[in-house]
Scaffold this active site. Structure first.
Site: not given
Ligand code: KDG
Length: 296
Positions: A90, A105, A225, A227-228, A252, A255
């Protein structure tokens, strides 16, 4: 055998070296992208024995990806290499506000995973299994794999961590909403973005999402931005503000957040400590165009 098992597709990520639109950028770099392997990478960095289960093609990009993930300490012994389908790729078209992703993909090796991928897996030391809604959007056989993971984890009393991760590039909100809701209800730990909850289930309110899940899950609703918030059965909601950071690129960060949170969950920290660790790692991911940025 690993303490945390992360399951899902990873792809070779192609990204402009300097922040520039894909159409114009001249130089590109290859990295590894993939929600669940990114979680495993951050967990390994924090000293956990983390494994990643997936499939890659029997091709140079698949080998490159396996080597890159293993180099950072993630156990890749449960990754299968298939000769009949390619490794997915990607591209990120980065921007500070939003990043467009372009997937190559469809029909990838990972999209052909199924319940069989659990055959022979050693669960003896596994304390958490982490999966995401991306896998549910890949194929029917991948949905079968998720079902088998929930069943196997349930039999062994291993909690399932589920990041909702709705990816509009894979399936529409209308199609994904019921599937992702069902997976969230069956999980023990659930991560969802506020906007994502709104888009899928029509509410951005953390308490309303908790009610929707209608189960004793530990729910984390992330509001970028701001919070959680963690909502767990029998406890008051806990909110921790995010760090103020200069955002380079957002993909990212979710994750990284999940990894920080799960790391502190494994270590027995309280809700505030879990959320803080999530924000700490997310801040690092936000500062780069990579999904996983090794600590310097
Ligand atoms: O959370 C990040 C992912 O979205 C990125 O790494 C790409 O794995 C991915 C996806 O399937 O979108």
């Amino acid at each position: 055998s690993p303490e945390v098992l992360c399951v899902g597709e990873s792809m070779i990520l192609v990204t402009p070296v300097e922040p520039a639109p894909l159409e114009l950028a001249e130089q590109f770099a290859l990295h590894v992208g993939g929600a669940e392997s990114t979680v495993a990478l951050y967990l390994a960095e924090r000293g956990h024995r983390a494994a990643w289960l997936s499939q890659v093609g029997d091709d140079p990009l698949g080998r490159r990806m396996l080597a890159a993930v293993a180099r950072h300490g993630v156990d890749t012994s449960a990754v299968r290499v298939r000769a009949d389908a390619p490794t997915g790729v990607y591209f990120k078209d980065p921007g500070p506000q939003s990043t467009q992703v372009h997937y190559y993909r469809a029909g990838s090796a990972a999209s052909r995973m199924s319940a069989d991928n659990l055959d022979g897996l050693d669960w003896s030391a596994t304390r958490i299994v982490h999966v995401s809604g991306i896998t549910a959007g890949l194929s029917a056989s991948c949905r079968g794999l998720l079902d088998a993971i929930y069943a196997a984890a349930g039999e062994r009393g291993v909690p399932v961590s589920f990041d909702v991760n709705h990816r509009p590039g894979l399936w529409s909100a209308a199609e994904a909403a019921p599937v992702l809701l069902e997976l969230a209800r069956r999980a023990d730990v659930v991560f969802v973005g506020r906007d994502e909850a709104e888009r899928l289930w029509g509410t951005a309110d953390a308490a309303a999402v908790a009610t929707l899940l209608d189960a004793p899950v530990r729910l984390v609703v992330k509001d970028g931005a701001v919070g959680a918030t963690e909502i767990a059965a029998g406890a008051e909601p806990v909110f921790v503000p995010a760090h103020a950071v200069e955002v380079v690129e957002v993909v990212g960060a979710g994750d990284a957040f999940a990894a920080g949170y799960l790391s502190e969950l494994l270590r027995g920290s309280d809700a505030a400590g879990r959320l803080r660790a999530g924000h700490d790692l997310a801040a690092r991911a936000l500062s780069s165009t990579h999904d996983y940025l090794p600590e310097t």
